[in-house]
Design a protein around this motif. Sequence first.
Motif, mmCIF file in Angstrom:
data_model
loop_
_atom_site.group_PDB
_atom_site.id
_atom_site.type_symbol
_atom_site.label_atom_id
_atom_site.label_comp_id
_atom_site.label_asym_id
_atom_site.label_seq_id
_atom_site.Cartn_x
_atom_site.Cartn_y
_atom_site.Cartn_z
ATOM 1 N N ASP A 1 7.891 -5.918 11.548
ATOM 2 C CA ASP A 1 8.494 -6.224 10.334
ATOM 3 C C ASP A 1 7.983 -7.396 9.684
ATOM 4 O O ASP A 1 8.336 -7.663 8.375
ATOM 5 N N ASP A 2 7.080 -8.550 10.166
ATOM 6 C CA ASP A 2 7.002 -9.636 9.619
ATOM 7 C C ASP A 2 5.655 -9.663 9.084
ATOM 8 O O ASP A 2 4.664 -9.079 9.559
ATOM 9 N N ALA A 3 5.178 -10.370 8.156
ATOM 10 C CA ALA A 3 3.892 -10.594 7.424
ATOM 11 C C ALA A 3 3.174 -11.538 8.271
ATOM 12 O O ALA A 3 3.655 -12.336 8.995
ATOM 13 N N LEU B 1 9.391 -7.972 -2.218
ATOM 14 C CA LEU B 1 9.506 -6.667 -2.812
ATOM 15 C C LEU B 1 8.625 -5.736 -2.451
ATOM 16 O O LEU B 1 9.017 -4.565 -2.290
ATOM 17 N N VAL B 2 7.452 -5.809 -1.296
ATOM 18 C CA VAL B 2 6.773 -4.919 -0.564
ATOM 19 C C VAL B 2 7.900 -4.235 0.413
ATOM 20 O O VAL B 2 8.072 -3.181 0.738
ATOM 21 N N ASP B 3 8.655 -5.366 1.121
ATOM 22 C CA ASP B 3 9.532 -4.632 2.182
ATOM 23 C C ASP B 3 10.629 -3.999 1.431
ATOM 24 O O ASP B 3 11.087 -2.881 2.102
ATOM 25 N N ALA B 4 10.994 -3.994 0.192
ATOM 26 C CA ALA B 4 11.886 -3.244 -0.485
ATOM 27 C C ALA B 4 11.487 -2.157 -1.037
ATOM 28 O O ALA B 4 12.037 -1.519 -1.777
ATOM 29 N N LEU C 1 3.817 0.549 -4.564
ATOM 30 C CA LEU C 1 2.688 0.733 -3.891
ATOM 31 C C LEU C 1 2.414 2.113 -3.006
ATOM 32 O O LEU C 1 1.154 2.308 -3.033
ATOM 33 N N THR C 2 3.274 2.934 -2.774
ATOM 34 C CA THR C 2 3.159 4.119 -2.333
ATOM 35 C C THR C 2 2.954 5.256 -3.132
ATOM 36 O O THR C 2 2.843 6.518 -2.954
ATOM 37 N N ASP C 3 3.164 4.679 -4.537
ATOM 38 C CA ASP C 3 2.926 5.725 -5.599
ATOM 39 C C ASP C 3 1.636 6.173 -5.840
ATOM 40 O O ASP C 3 1.546 7.179 -6.511
ATOM 41 N N GLY C 4 0.648 5.506 -5.598
ATOM 42 C CA GLY C 4 -0.641 5.910 -5.914
ATOM 43 C C GLY C 4 -1.029 5.045 -7.272
ATOM 44 O O GLY C 4 -0.274 4.956 -7.975
ATOM 45 N N GLY C 5 -2.231 4.582 -7.365
ATOM 46 C CA GLY C 5 -2.692 3.780 -8.467
ATOM 47 C C GLY C 5 -3.447 4.696 -9.462
ATOM 48 O O GLY C 5 -4.169 5.757 -9.059
ATOM 49 N N HIS C 6 -3.413 4.253 -10.790
ATOM 50 C CA HIS C 6 -4.343 4.924 -11.652
ATOM 51 C C HIS C 6 -5.483 4.186 -11.681
ATOM 52 O O HIS C 6 -5.584 2.888 -11.772
ATOM 53 N N LEU D 1 -1.248 -9.639 5.484
ATOM 54 C CA LEU D 1 -1.054 -8.362 5.768
ATOM 55 C C LEU D 1 0.648 -8.138 5.845
ATOM 56 O O LEU D 1 0.958 -8.892 6.776
ATOM 57 N N VAL D 2 1.032 -7.157 5.084
ATOM 58 C CA VAL D 2 2.330 -6.701 5.289
ATOM 59 C C VAL D 2 2.498 -5.237 5.752
ATOM 60 O O VAL D 2 2.241 -4.264 4.818
#
Length: 339
Positions: free
Chosen positions: A175-177, A38-41, A46-51, A157-158
């Motif tokens: 590319d790989d974790a 899901l991170v790869d896709a 995760l790049t939207d910023g967290g509250h 780590l991804v």
Amino acid sequence: MMTMLKAMTPRMPRTEHVADHMVAMTQTESTNSLARNLVDADALGLTDGGHGGVPVAVVAADMQTAGRGRLDHTWVSRPGESFTVSFATVAPRAIATDESVNGWLQMIAGLAVLDGLDKAISQCGARPNQPDCSRTLKWPNDIFVHGLKLGGILAELVPLSLSQADDASDASGADDASVMDGASGVGGAGGADNMTDRNMSGESAADGERVAIIFGIGLNLNLSASNLPTPQSTSLQLHVAGLPDGAVMRDMIAAGIVSSLKRRITMFIEDPQGQSAALRDEAAAKSWTLGRRVEAHFVDGGTLEGEAIALNADASLTVRTDDGVEHVVRTADVGVLPR
């Protein structure tokens, strides 16, 4: 005759409220593998910023069939009995690959698990079966109760994909974790070199670059004594009375872990060196390993036996052998020996 419960899609309203993104599955091979995909896709936001701090996304399953632990250990869970949840977040690549501090990332995860357990037990009014029922950390990545293993943590780590890098000014050449298998099971002193060589292509990191970190957490919540996987393992309900059912407890623990991870990782990113010193004191106070006789098993087949005497500034462990020589252990499976 043992009855096998039917797997059900987790309902976790408390966790959904505090997490930035939530994915719940009835069954999966591994929540860490699913989270990595899901991170790869770029499907976890995760790049939207967290509250309320760094973003934390949650991937949960009622049953996993091919869960993985450190050093290729496996974890197979059955419906309704275990906590099998992965938590994904982001951190500056410069910190995640800095061997002087990155060993504390998994220690943060371990402390967050203790926070989640303590908060959930308190909220539901449960009580320990024995006066001394403290939950502790066994170096590098296990949760212990009464000297028995309640669960463990696997961190990976991804590298963020190039499309995510464009969105968040991140650029990763891999590319790989990588399983971050250092001083505390996550990167750490000595472990960061392998991680960097395999996954970061030797590139220098700019301050703004980030990578994803996935913490896969497995806990025994509702296993009977007869169903425990080993004599050295345990389950939460064997030590605490008055717990709600496993589904409710899973949600309460996960929500507490999310809140703790947000707070702790945000503080760590702001001041890695200062937080490392504070984490060292906190982790040492909650350590099941320090002051006990241990045996370290290394990936090359070697072993080392002695007393665990210190948690070091980089999250590595110092073991003093019977000849008085002190050894720094950075990557190993360390077991506590009977007194």
